[in-house]
Structure formats: C-alpha cells, structure tokens
Design a protein around this motif. Structure first.
Motif, PDB file in Angstrom:
ATOM      1  N   LEU A   1       1.063 -11.816  -3.623  1.00  0.00           N
ATOM      2  CA  LEU A   1       2.283 -11.107  -4.006  1.00  0.00           C
ATOM      3  C   LEU A   1       2.063  -9.616  -4.229  1.00  0.00           C
ATOM      4  O   LEU A   1       2.929  -8.804  -3.867  1.00  0.00           O
ATOM      5  CB  LEU A   1       2.880 -11.751  -5.267  1.00  0.00           C
ATOM      6  CG  LEU A   1       3.609 -13.083  -5.063  1.00  0.00           C
ATOM      7  CD1 LEU A   1       4.124 -13.611  -6.392  1.00  0.00           C
ATOM      8  CD2 LEU A   1       4.761 -12.921  -4.076  1.00  0.00           C
ATOM      9  N   PRO A   2       0.944  -9.184  -4.828  1.00  0.00           N
ATOM     10  CA  PRO A   2       0.750  -7.732  -4.992  1.00  0.00           C
ATOM     11  C   PRO A   2       0.745  -6.972  -3.670  1.00  0.00           C
ATOM     12  O   PRO A   2       1.121  -5.791  -3.636  1.00  0.00           O
ATOM     13  CB  PRO A   2      -0.611  -7.645  -5.697  1.00  0.00           C
ATOM     14  CG  PRO A   2      -0.729  -8.933  -6.441  1.00  0.00           C
ATOM     15  CD  PRO A   2      -0.089  -9.956  -5.557  1.00  0.00           C
ATOM     16  N   ARG A   3       0.335  -7.624  -2.610  1.00  0.00           N
ATOM     17  CA  ARG A   3       0.359  -6.946  -1.308  1.00  0.00           C
ATOM     18  C   ARG A   3       1.785  -6.825  -0.783  1.00  0.00           C
ATOM     19  O   ARG A   3       2.139  -5.850  -0.123  1.00  0.00           O
ATOM     20  CB  ARG A   3      -0.490  -7.716  -0.296  1.00  0.00           C
ATOM     21  CG  ARG A   3      -1.964  -7.805  -0.683  1.00  0.00           C
ATOM     22  CD  ARG A   3      -2.733  -8.602   0.350  1.00  0.00           C
ATOM     23  NE  ARG A   3      -4.146  -8.733  -0.025  1.00  0.00           N
ATOM     24  CZ  ARG A   3      -5.036  -9.440   0.652  1.00  0.00           C
ATOM     25  NH1 ARG A   3      -4.653 -10.072   1.767  1.00  0.00           N
ATOM     26  NH2 ARG A   3      -6.286  -9.511   0.243  1.00  0.00           N
ATOM     27  N   LEU A   4       2.608  -7.839  -1.095  1.00  0.00           N
ATOM     28  CA  LEU A   4       3.994  -7.813  -0.636  1.00  0.00           C
ATOM     29  C   LEU A   4       4.875  -6.957  -1.531  1.00  0.00           C
ATOM     30  O   LEU A   4       5.848  -6.357  -1.067  1.00  0.00           O
ATOM     31  CB  LEU A   4       4.541  -9.243  -0.587  1.00  0.00           C
ATOM     32  CG  LEU A   4       3.766 -10.223   0.311  1.00  0.00           C
ATOM     33  CD1 LEU A   4       4.356 -11.617   0.204  1.00  0.00           C
ATOM     34  CD2 LEU A   4       3.784  -9.739   1.764  1.00  0.00           C
ATOM     35  N   ILE A   5       4.531  -6.934  -2.821  1.00  0.00           N
ATOM     36  CA  ILE A   5       5.288  -6.127  -3.781  1.00  0.00           C
ATOM     37  C   ILE A   5       4.300  -5.162  -4.442  1.00  0.00           C
ATOM     38  O   ILE A   5       3.800  -5.415  -5.534  1.00  0.00           O
ATOM     39  CB  ILE A   5       5.962  -7.017  -4.849  1.00  0.00           C
ATOM     40  CG1 ILE A   5       6.736  -8.154  -4.175  1.00  0.00           C
ATOM     41  CG2 ILE A   5       6.895  -6.202  -5.735  1.00  0.00           C
ATOM     42  CD1 ILE A   5       7.332  -9.137  -5.152  1.00  0.00           C
ATOM     43  N   PRO A   6       3.998  -4.066  -3.811  1.00  0.00           N
ATOM     44  CA  PRO A   6       2.911  -3.169  -4.279  1.00  0.00           C
ATOM     45  C   PRO A   6       3.311  -2.286  -5.455  1.00  0.00           C
ATOM     46  O   PRO A   6       3.280  -1.042  -5.368  1.00  0.00           O
ATOM     47  CB  PRO A   6       2.599  -2.346  -3.029  1.00  0.00           C
ATOM     48  CG  PRO A   6       3.918  -2.264  -2.323  1.00  0.00           C
ATOM     49  CD  PRO A   6       4.609  -3.568  -2.570  1.00  0.00           C
ATOM     50  N   ILE A   7       3.691  -2.896  -6.544  1.00  0.00           N
ATOM     51  CA  ILE A   7       4.052  -2.106  -7.719  1.00  0.00           C
ATOM     52  C   ILE A   7       2.838  -1.346  -8.251  1.00  0.00           C
ATOM     53  O   ILE A   7       2.956  -0.235  -8.798  1.00  0.00           O
ATOM     54  CB  ILE A   7       4.642  -3.024  -8.815  1.00  0.00           C
ATOM     55  CG1 ILE A   7       5.920  -3.696  -8.298  1.00  0.00           C
ATOM     56  CG2 ILE A   7       4.935  -2.248 -10.093  1.00  0.00           C
ATOM     57  CD1 ILE A   7       6.547  -4.650  -9.288  1.00  0.00           C
ATOM     58  N   HIS A   8       1.664  -1.939  -8.081  1.00  0.00           N
ATOM     59  CA  HIS A   8       0.462  -1.289  -8.596  1.00  0.00           C
ATOM     60  C   HIS A   8       0.211   0.050  -7.919  1.00  0.00           C
ATOM     61  O   HIS A   8      -0.412   0.946  -8.502  1.00  0.00           O
ATOM     62  CB  HIS A   8      -0.749  -2.206  -8.395  1.00  0.00           C
ATOM     63  CG  HIS A   8      -1.044  -2.509  -6.964  1.00  0.00           C
ATOM     64  ND1 HIS A   8      -0.293  -3.400  -6.207  1.00  0.00           N
ATOM     65  CD2 HIS A   8      -2.005  -2.027  -6.128  1.00  0.00           C
ATOM     66  CE1 HIS A   8      -0.793  -3.474  -4.984  1.00  0.00           C
ATOM     67  NE2 HIS A   8      -1.830  -2.645  -4.903  1.00  0.00           N
TER      68      HIS A   8
ATOM     69  N   TYR B   1      -4.255   6.388  -5.050  1.00  0.00           N
ATOM     70  CA  TYR B   1      -4.020   6.059  -3.634  1.00  0.00           C
ATOM     71  C   TYR B   1      -3.708   7.309  -2.820  1.00  0.00           C
ATOM     72  O   TYR B   1      -3.994   7.359  -1.614  1.00  0.00           O
ATOM     73  CB  TYR B   1      -2.863   5.049  -3.525  1.00  0.00           C
ATOM     74  CG  TYR B   1      -3.277   3.651  -3.926  1.00  0.00           C
ATOM     75  CD1 TYR B   1      -4.026   2.854  -3.074  1.00  0.00           C
ATOM     76  CD2 TYR B   1      -2.957   3.141  -5.175  1.00  0.00           C
ATOM     77  CE1 TYR B   1      -4.425   1.592  -3.447  1.00  0.00           C
ATOM     78  CE2 TYR B   1      -3.347   1.871  -5.572  1.00  0.00           C
ATOM     79  CZ  TYR B   1      -4.087   1.090  -4.694  1.00  0.00           C
ATOM     80  OH  TYR B   1      -4.483  -0.159  -5.059  1.00  0.00           O
ATOM     81  N   ALA B   2      -3.130   8.330  -3.467  1.00  0.00           N
ATOM     82  CA  ALA B   2      -2.909   9.591  -2.734  1.00  0.00           C
ATOM     83  C   ALA B   2      -4.238  10.240  -2.385  1.00  0.00           C
ATOM     84  O   ALA B   2      -4.424  10.735  -1.265  1.00  0.00           O
ATOM     85  CB  ALA B   2      -2.058  10.517  -3.592  1.00  0.00           C
ATOM     86  N   ARG B   3      -5.191  10.247  -3.331  1.00  0.00           N
ATOM     87  CA  ARG B   3      -6.513  10.820  -3.041  1.00  0.00           C
ATOM     88  C   ARG B   3      -7.234   9.971  -2.001  1.00  0.00           C
ATOM     89  O   ARG B   3      -7.955  10.503  -1.147  1.00  0.00           O
ATOM     90  CB  ARG B   3      -7.340  10.877  -4.319  1.00  0.00           C
ATOM     91  CG  ARG B   3      -6.844  11.910  -5.333  1.00  0.00           C
ATOM     92  CD  ARG B   3      -7.879  12.169  -6.401  1.00  0.00           C
ATOM     93  NE  ARG B   3      -8.244  10.950  -7.104  1.00  0.00           N
ATOM     94  CZ  ARG B   3      -7.633  10.513  -8.216  1.00  0.00           C
ATOM     95  NH1 ARG B   3      -6.622  11.196  -8.715  1.00  0.00           N
ATOM     96  NH2 ARG B   3      -8.043   9.416  -8.806  1.00  0.00           N
TER      97      ARG B   3
END
Length: 316
Positions: free
Chosen positions: A296-303, A311-313
């Motif tokens: 689910l975290p991959r489908l709903i990437p709230i993290h 993740y920007a870096r």
C-alpha cells in the motif's frame, strides 16, 4: 622515532601557550541559570500545562457527599445485588457471571485470586470492629441466608421508592436489622473509620485498596464524580488530565469500540473490545508479511510527502 622522543614531543606540545581566542567563563552564572531559571520555567509550565493532582476519594467523602447513595449501596451489598457481588472472577465465584467469547471463558482462566464477599467485607466485618457492636449485628448473624437476602432486598426496593431515596422517608416494612446496619455503617464511614476497617482486610499495612474501590464503584456517586471530571467512556475514558485534551490519546483505541452500540451494549463488551484490539495489534505486527497490504505505501505514497526533502535530494 623512539617512544622517548614521541613522549618528549607530546610534552612539548602540551606545554605550549594557547594562542587562540579566549572568552570569559562564569561558572556561578551557569549554575544560577541551570538551577534557578530552568527550575522556575519548569515549575511555571507545570502549573499552566501540568496534570491536576486531585486527592484520592475516600469512603468518608462518599458518605458525607451522598449519604442516600451510600445507604442504597449498602443495602445492595447485603442483598447480593451489587456489581461486585455478581462480577465473577477474580473476586467472586458466581456461575454464569463471566464474560465469554463464544466457548472461550477468558475471565475464568485466573480463577478467584482475590476473594471478595461484599456483604461481609464491606458491611458486617467493619461493623464488628466497632467498640460497641450494634445489637442489629447479632440479629443479622442469627438469621439464615435466605432471610438475610429477603430483608436486604425489601429494604433496597423500599429505598428506591422513597422520595429522593431518603432512608428517613422509607415506608415501614419487613426489613429486619438492615436499616440499622446501614445507618451504623453510614455513621462509621462519616467518621473516617470505615476506610481503615476495609483496608485492613487487604493484607500488610492496609495497602490493598481493592475492596474500598469495589465498594465505591458499586454506588452511583463515584461514577458521577468521574463523569464530572470528564473521565467517562464517551469523554476519552480514563486519563490523568480532567479535560478532553490532551489526555492519554492511546486510550481512544479502546474507548472507541465501546461507543459502538453493538459492542458497548453487549453483555460481554469487555471481552469483545480486548479480543478486537488483540486481532488489530497482531494484524499491525504482520503488516510487513501480508501480501497486498504491505504494498500500500507504494500505491499511496504519503511517506514521500512527509520526507519530500529527502526524495528531492535523491532525485537530484
């Protein structure tokens, strides 16, 4: 380079004068800030945001604040109709009193570990400790169990019908010595002697407050006091603070299920809530191993929103 030369060179380095920046250091000032300033800040913030430290409730408080409720509860204890009398393990051995989940009887697993006999422990035994035992006590002891129950039940019913539950306005009836026993116990509680008498039944130094707490819980005054302090089940349940916030937030996980009528209104509500929380806790532990749920975290990437800087870096 020999060890002697290295040691001599190290000594020379340590003996060199310091040529860097110097700053005055006041040890007394640091001590003052650390103890006085921080201490005042802690005490001030504790007074503003800290949890209230209310004094413990006693049987004496109950007898003075709600005497009619105290007498009615005393009659219920003698009649064997109070919550404590019919609770079951670990206090009493009452057939059919336990909460079960299907064929599973979790409440009986421990057995009766703390035997409690409400009529004797809360009423008869404390009255027997008085310097001059009331004559009504001998009348009660001389009667058989069926007669005792009949007396107490009749008096409890009469109290419920009396205006404001006032014992002085109860209609005459076959109550035996129950009115006198209730009045004597009320006087004993108001004097403060009942608290010590019941606590003395709890073992060493009277540190076990189980019986006192059960007696308090059988009445209506104690539950009303908790509600007034915002500690009811629909007010976030038991907490240290006397408001809805902040409270012990983790308790809402348990209290939530009691607000559902199908669960909270069930006769085995406690077992249902404990069982439901056990299942949910196990499911939480098994999340990394349950296919579909663990993705689910991959489908709903709230993290990714929470750690967006990382993740920007990483993309950069």
């Amino acid at each position: 380079m020999t060890a002697t030369m290295r040691a001599r060179r190290g000594d020379d380095l340590a003996s060199r004068p310091w040529t860097g920046t110097k700053r005055h250091y006041d040890l007394f000032k640091e001590l003052t800030v650390g103890l006085v300033v921080i201490g005042v800040a802690v005490l001030g913030l504790s007074a503003i945001f800290g949890s209230p430290d209310d004094r413990g409730v006693t049987l004496q408080d109950w007898a003075k604040a709600a005497p009619t409720d105290f007498v009615a509860t005393t009659a219920a204890e003698l009649a064997g109709t109070s919550d404590s009398a019919g609770y079951g393990p670990p206090y009493t051995d009452i057939a059919g009193a336990t909460q079960t989940l299907g064929p599973i009887d979790l409440q009986s697993f421990s057995g009766v570990r703390i035997p409690v006999h409400p009529a004797t422990d809360f009423v008869i035994h404390p009255l027997s400790l008085l310097p001059s035992q009331p004559a009504a006590l001998a009348v009660w002891r001389a009667a058989d169990a069926a007669t005792q129950t009949r007396w107490a039940t009749a008096y409890a019913d009469a109290l419920a019908k009396a205006p404001d539950g006032d014992p002085a306005r109860v209609a005459p009836g076959p109550y035996g010595p129950v009115p006198v026993l209730s009045a004597d116990l009320l006087a004993m509680a108001r004097s403060g002697a009942l608290d010590g008498a019941i606590r003395s039944e709890g073992g060493f130094a009277g540190l076990d407050a189980t019986r006192s707490t059960l007696f308090l819980g059988d009445g209506a005054w104690f539950n009303g006091l908790a509600t007034n302090l915002h500690l009811g089940g629909d007010q976030w349940g038991v907490m240290n603070e006397t408001g809805d916030y902040p409270g012990q937030a983790w308790l809402w996980l348990f209290s939530l299920w009691y607000q559902i009528p199908a669960i909270g209104g069930a006769p085995n509500a406690d077992v249902l809530v404990v069982g439901l929380m056990a299942v949910l806790s196990i499911a939480l532990l098994l999340v990394p191993f349950i296919p579909g749920l663990r993705t689910l975290p991959r489908l709903i990437p709230i993290h990714r929103l929470v750690w967006r800087d990382y993740y920007a870096r990483r993309r950069g």
